[in-house]
Design an enzyme around this catalytic site. Structure first.
Site, PDB file in Angstrom:
ATOM      1  N   ASP A   1       0.720  -1.137  -0.169  1.00  0.00           N
ATOM      2  CA  ASP A   1       0.149  -0.012  -0.017  1.00  0.00           C
ATOM      3  C   ASP A   1       0.621   1.236  -0.115  1.00  0.00           C
ATOM      4  O   ASP A   1       0.308   2.209   0.489  1.00  0.00           O
ATOM      5  CB  ASP A   1      -0.933   0.235   1.268  1.00  0.00           C
ATOM      6  CG  ASP A   1      -1.465  -1.417   1.179  1.00  0.00           C
ATOM      7  OD1 ASP A   1      -2.437  -1.659   0.201  1.00  0.00           O
ATOM      8  OD2 ASP A   1      -1.625  -2.082   2.258  1.00  0.00           O
TER       9      ASP A   1
ATOM     10  N   LYS B   1       2.049   1.897  -5.194  1.00  0.00           N
ATOM     11  CA  LYS B   1       2.919   1.376  -6.534  1.00  0.00           C
ATOM     12  C   LYS B   1       2.017   1.546  -7.788  1.00  0.00           C
ATOM     13  O   LYS B   1       2.511   1.905  -8.662  1.00  0.00           O
ATOM     14  CB  LYS B   1       3.067  -0.106  -6.378  1.00  0.00           C
ATOM     15  CG  LYS B   1       4.112  -0.590  -5.456  1.00  0.00           C
ATOM     16  CD  LYS B   1       4.264  -2.255  -5.295  1.00  0.00           C
ATOM     17  CE  LYS B   1       3.074  -2.740  -4.737  1.00  0.00           C
ATOM     18  NZ  LYS B   1       2.742  -2.652  -3.336  1.00  0.00           N
TER      19      LYS B   1
ATOM     20  N   GLY C   1      -4.216  -4.878  -4.224  1.00  0.00           N
ATOM     21  CA  GLY C   1      -5.369  -4.049  -4.941  1.00  0.00           C
ATOM     22  C   GLY C   1      -4.597  -2.561  -5.242  1.00  0.00           C
ATOM     23  O   GLY C   1      -3.824  -2.186  -4.513  1.00  0.00           O
ATOM     24  N   HIS C   2      -5.173  -2.122  -6.401  1.00  0.00           N
ATOM     25  CA  HIS C   2      -5.080  -0.599  -6.688  1.00  0.00           C
ATOM     26  C   HIS C   2      -6.159   0.035  -7.230  1.00  0.00           C
ATOM     27  O   HIS C   2      -6.960  -0.725  -7.883  1.00  0.00           O
ATOM     28  CB  HIS C   2      -3.752  -0.667  -7.572  1.00  0.00           C
ATOM     29  CG  HIS C   2      -3.907  -1.261  -8.863  1.00  0.00           C
ATOM     30  ND1 HIS C   2      -3.536  -2.619  -9.202  1.00  0.00           N
ATOM     31  CD2 HIS C   2      -4.194  -0.849 -10.072  1.00  0.00           C
ATOM     32  CE1 HIS C   2      -3.953  -2.875 -10.608  1.00  0.00           C
ATOM     33  NE2 HIS C   2      -4.325  -2.003 -10.913  1.00  0.00           N
TER      34      HIS C   2
ATOM     35  N   GLN D   1       2.310  -6.558  -2.771  1.00  0.00           N
ATOM     36  CA  GLN D   1       2.384  -6.236  -1.234  1.00  0.00           C
ATOM     37  C   GLN D   1       3.722  -5.414  -1.154  1.00  0.00           C
ATOM     38  O   GLN D   1       4.084  -4.604  -2.153  1.00  0.00           O
ATOM     39  CB  GLN D   1       2.421  -7.635  -0.723  1.00  0.00           C
ATOM     40  CG  GLN D   1       1.311  -8.413  -0.706  1.00  0.00           C
ATOM     41  CD  GLN D   1       0.863  -9.120  -1.923  1.00  0.00           C
ATOM     42  OE1 GLN D   1       1.395  -9.845  -2.452  1.00  0.00           O
ATOM     43  NE2 GLN D   1      -0.672  -9.010  -2.446  1.00  0.00           N
TER      44      GLN D   1
HETATM   45  P1  IMP Z   1      -2.478 -13.025   2.982  1.00  0.00           P
HETATM   46  O1  IMP Z   1      -1.670 -12.364   1.724  1.00  0.00           O
HETATM   47  O2  IMP Z   1      -4.138 -12.604   2.379  1.00  0.00           O
HETATM   48  O3  IMP Z   1      -2.272 -14.486   3.221  1.00  0.00           O
HETATM   49  O4  IMP Z   1      -2.259 -12.095   4.012  1.00  0.00           O
HETATM   50  C1  IMP Z   1      -1.167 -12.310   5.004  1.00  0.00           C
HETATM   51  C2  IMP Z   1      -1.041 -10.783   5.331  1.00  0.00           C
HETATM   52  O5  IMP Z   1      -0.477 -10.113   4.155  1.00  0.00           O
HETATM   53  C3  IMP Z   1      -1.882  -9.990   6.142  1.00  0.00           C
HETATM   54  O6  IMP Z   1      -1.525  -9.241   7.144  1.00  0.00           O
HETATM   55  C4  IMP Z   1      -2.574  -9.095   5.124  1.00  0.00           C
HETATM   56  O7  IMP Z   1      -3.216  -7.946   5.616  1.00  0.00           O
HETATM   57  C5  IMP Z   1      -1.260  -8.831   4.385  1.00  0.00           C
HETATM   58  N1  IMP Z   1      -1.352  -8.236   2.871  1.00  0.00           N
HETATM   59  C6  IMP Z   1      -1.842  -9.068   1.802  1.00  0.00           C
HETATM   60  N2  IMP Z   1      -2.002  -8.382   0.571  1.00  0.00           N
HETATM   61  C7  IMP Z   1      -1.753  -7.171   1.013  1.00  0.00           C
HETATM   62  C8  IMP Z   1      -1.649  -6.082   0.326  1.00  0.00           C
HETATM   63  O8  IMP Z   1      -1.649  -5.842  -0.948  1.00  0.00           O
HETATM   64  N3  IMP Z   1      -1.418  -4.940   0.908  1.00  0.00           N
HETATM   65  C9  IMP Z   1      -0.941  -4.807   2.405  1.00  0.00           C
HETATM   66  N4  IMP Z   1      -1.172  -6.011   3.211  1.00  0.00           N
HETATM   67  C10 IMP Z   1      -1.383  -6.997   2.344  1.00  0.00           C
END
Ligand code: IMP
Length: 429
Positions: free
Chosen positions: A12, A15, A39-40, A226
Site C-alpha cells: 500500500d 505502487k 489492490g490498486h 504487497q
Molecule cells: P494474505 O496475503 O491474504 O495471506 O495475508 C497475509 C498478510 O499480508 C496479512 O497481514 C495481510 O493484511 C497482508 N497483505 C496481503 N496483501 C496485502 C496488500 O496488498 N497490501 C497490504 N497488506 C497485504
C-alpha cells in the site's frame, strides 16, 4: 530495459499510481507474484475502479502480463474484465496475456484460509482470499493451473484427483467440503469451466514473451504486489504473505535471468502503514495516527480494513534497500504530512539497552523494539499543486533530501496527491 518495482514497506505504498505514471515509457507491464490480496485504484474519466488482479497500466499503451508466480482467482479476473468492458475499456487477448502455468485459486482455498485463520490463537490477519492455500498446492504439486481450466475434460480429471485430499483436510476442521460447496458455491465447476472457455485465448508463455521483448530492445516493467517486509522468506514471519515480494522474486517468478535487470525502483511512503497483524515499531495509537489514516485514506483496497499508521521507519527502509538493491526511490503521499509539526522519522530502535539501526532479525524482538526519532520541522503550505521540485517548501525538501542521504539512493519522483498528475520529478542536484 528490465525494471522491477516493489513496495519497500508493508504494501500500500502507492505502487499502482507510480506504475500508471511510468506505463507509457514501457512496452510491457508484468505482475510476478501474489493474487487478489493486492489492490490498486485507477481513476478513469473521474470514476474510480478497484482492481486486484489485472496489472496496473490498463489505461496505457503497454501489453499487460500475469506471470506464472501469481495465484489467480479466475472469477475476480472475469469480474474485472467485465466491469472495465462496461466502461468501454476492452481487455482483449492482444492487451492481456496470462501464463498457462498460473495457479488457480479454487473455492476450497478460500474456505481453508477462513478456517485456518479462525483456529489460529494468534491471528495473521490474512485477506481471506485463499492465497496461502493456493501457494501450498503449488509447492505440494497439487495446484490447478490455468492450462487445466481452459480444457473441461482435463479440469474435471484434475479436480477429481485433488478433491479427496481437500475433503480430508476440510474434515480436519470439522467441516464437510461437499456440503460447503453445494450450499455456498453451487455450480462452481460449471462456472470455472465457463470462465476457462473465456480465458483460453489469453493463454501465453510469459517467460518467453518477456525474454523475447528484452532481446528485441523493448522495455519491460515488473510490478510487485504487497511490500518487502511481507516477503515470505525475509519478512516479519509469521506476519507475512505467502509469496516472495522482493525484487529478485521477479526474476525467479518470470523466468528472466538476473543479468537482464537494469533498474529497481523502491516505493517509499512518506510515513508507514500496515494492515493485518505483526510488528510495526513506529505505530501511532494517537491523534496523529488517526490523522494520517484519514488524510491518507488508509483503508485496505481489498478488505476495507483501517490500516495501522506510523512514522517513517528508516531501519526497515535500510533492510529494504538491501533486500531489493534499489537504484532509485519514489516517495509517495508527501502531501499527507502537510500541517504536521514536528514530523518524526525513526532512525534507530532500542531494545533492552541495545540500539539497532538495522532491524533485528527475529520478529519477536522487532515487535518489542521502541523507536528513537529525529524530528523535522513541518510545513503548512498546500503542496498538491506543485509540479516543480524547487517550489516545494524548504522543510519538505530537507525531509526528502535527508532520506536520500541516509539510504544513499536518489529520490526520482515525489507523489503529492492521489491524481496521476500530482507528481513531481526531482531533478538531479
Ligand atoms: P494474505 O496475503 O491474504 O495471506 O495475508 C497475509 C498478510 O499480508 C496479512 O497481514 C495481510 O493484511 C497482508 N497483505 C496481503 N496483501 C496485502 C496488500 O496488498 N497490501 C497490504 N497488506 C497485504
Amino acid at each position: 530495459m528490465f525494471t522491477i518495482i516493489t513496495g519497500s514497506q508493508f504494501g500500500d505504498e502507492g505502487k499502482g499510481k507510480v506504475v500508471d505514471l511510468l506505463a507509457d515509457e514501457y512496452d510491457m507491464i508484468v505482475r510476478f507474484q501474489g493474487g487478489d490480496n493486492a489492490g490498486h485504484t485507477i481513476i478513469h474519466e473521474g470514476e474510480k475502479f478497484k482492481l486486484h488482479i489485472i496489472p496496473s497500466g490498463i489505461l496505457s499503451r503497454p501489453r499487460l502480463l500475469i506471470g506464472p508466480g501469481v495465484v489467480m482467482n479466475p472469477e475476480i479476473l472475469i469480474q474485472e474484465i467485465e466491469m472495465l468492458s462496461e466502461k468501454n475499456i476492452i481487455i482483449k487477448p492482444e492487451k492481456l496475456g496470462i501464463d498457462a502455468k498460473t495457479s488457480i485459486i479454487m473455492p476450497y482455498h478460500i474456505r481453508l484460509d477462513e478456517l485456518g485463520e479462525a483456529v489460529r490463537s494468534e491471528k495473521i490477519g490474512t485477506t481471506r482470499r485463499g492465497i496461502a492455500y493456493a501457494y501450498m498446492d503449488k509447492v505440494a504439486r497439487d495446484e490447478v493451473q490455468l492450462s487445466d481450466i481452459v480444457d473441461e475434460k482435463r479440469f474435471k480429471k484434475r479436480i477429481n484427483e485433488v478433491l479427496p485430499q481437500k475433503r480430508r483436510l476440510i474434515k480436519s476442521f470439522g467441516e464437510d467440503l461437499d456440503e460447503y460447496l453445494e450450499t455456498e458455491e453451487e455450480g462452481w465447476v460449471d462456472r470455472y469451466v465457463e470462465i476457462g472457455k473465456k480465458l483460453k485465448s489469453y493463454l501465453t508463455d510469459v517467460s518467453r514473451e518477456v525474454n523475447d521483448a528484452l532481446s528485441s530492445g523493448k522495455k519491460v516493467l515488473a510490478e510487485g504486489a504487497q511490500g518487502t517486509h511481507l516477503d515470505l522468506i525475509h519478512g516479519t514471519q509469521k506476519y507475512v504473505t505467502s509469496s516472495s515480494t522482493i525484487a529478485g522474486s521477479a526474476c525467479t517468478n518470470l523466468g528472466v535471468g538476473p543479468t537482464r535487470v537494469t533498474g529497481v525502483i523502491g516505493i517509499v511512503k512518506a510515513y508507514i502503514t500496515r494492515v493485518g497483524e505483526g510488528p510495526l515499531p513506529t505505530e501511532l495509537h494517537d491523534e496523529t495516527g488517526d490523522r494520517l489514516r484519514e488524510r491518507g485514506g488508509e483503508y485496505g483496497t481489498t478488505t476495507g480494513r483501517p490500516r495501522r499508521c506510523g512514522w517513517l521507519d528508516l531501519p526497515l527502509l535500510r533492510k529494504s534497500v538491501n533486500l531489493n538493491g534499489y537504484t532509485e526511490i519514489v516517495l509517495t503521499k508527501l502531501d499527507v504530512l502537510t500541517g504536521l509539526n514536528p514530523i518524526k522519522v525513526c532512525h534507530a530502535y532500542k531494545h533492552k539497552n541495545k540500539k539497532f539501526e538495522y532491524p533485528p532479525h527475529e520478529t519477536h524482538i522487532l515487535s518489542e523494539c521502541t523507536p528513537e526519532y529525529t524530528e523535522f520541522e513541518g510545513w503548512n503550505e498546500k503542496i498538491s499543486d506543485i509540479r516543480n521540485y524547487n517550489d516545494l517548501p524548504e522543510n519538505a525538501k530537507t525531509y526528502i533530501e535527508q532520506i536520500e542521504e541516509i539510504v544513499s539512493i536518489p529520490v526520482t519522483y515525489i507523489s503529492v496527491g492521489p491524481d496521476r498528475r500530482e507528481m513531481i520529478k526531482k531533478p538531479d542536484l
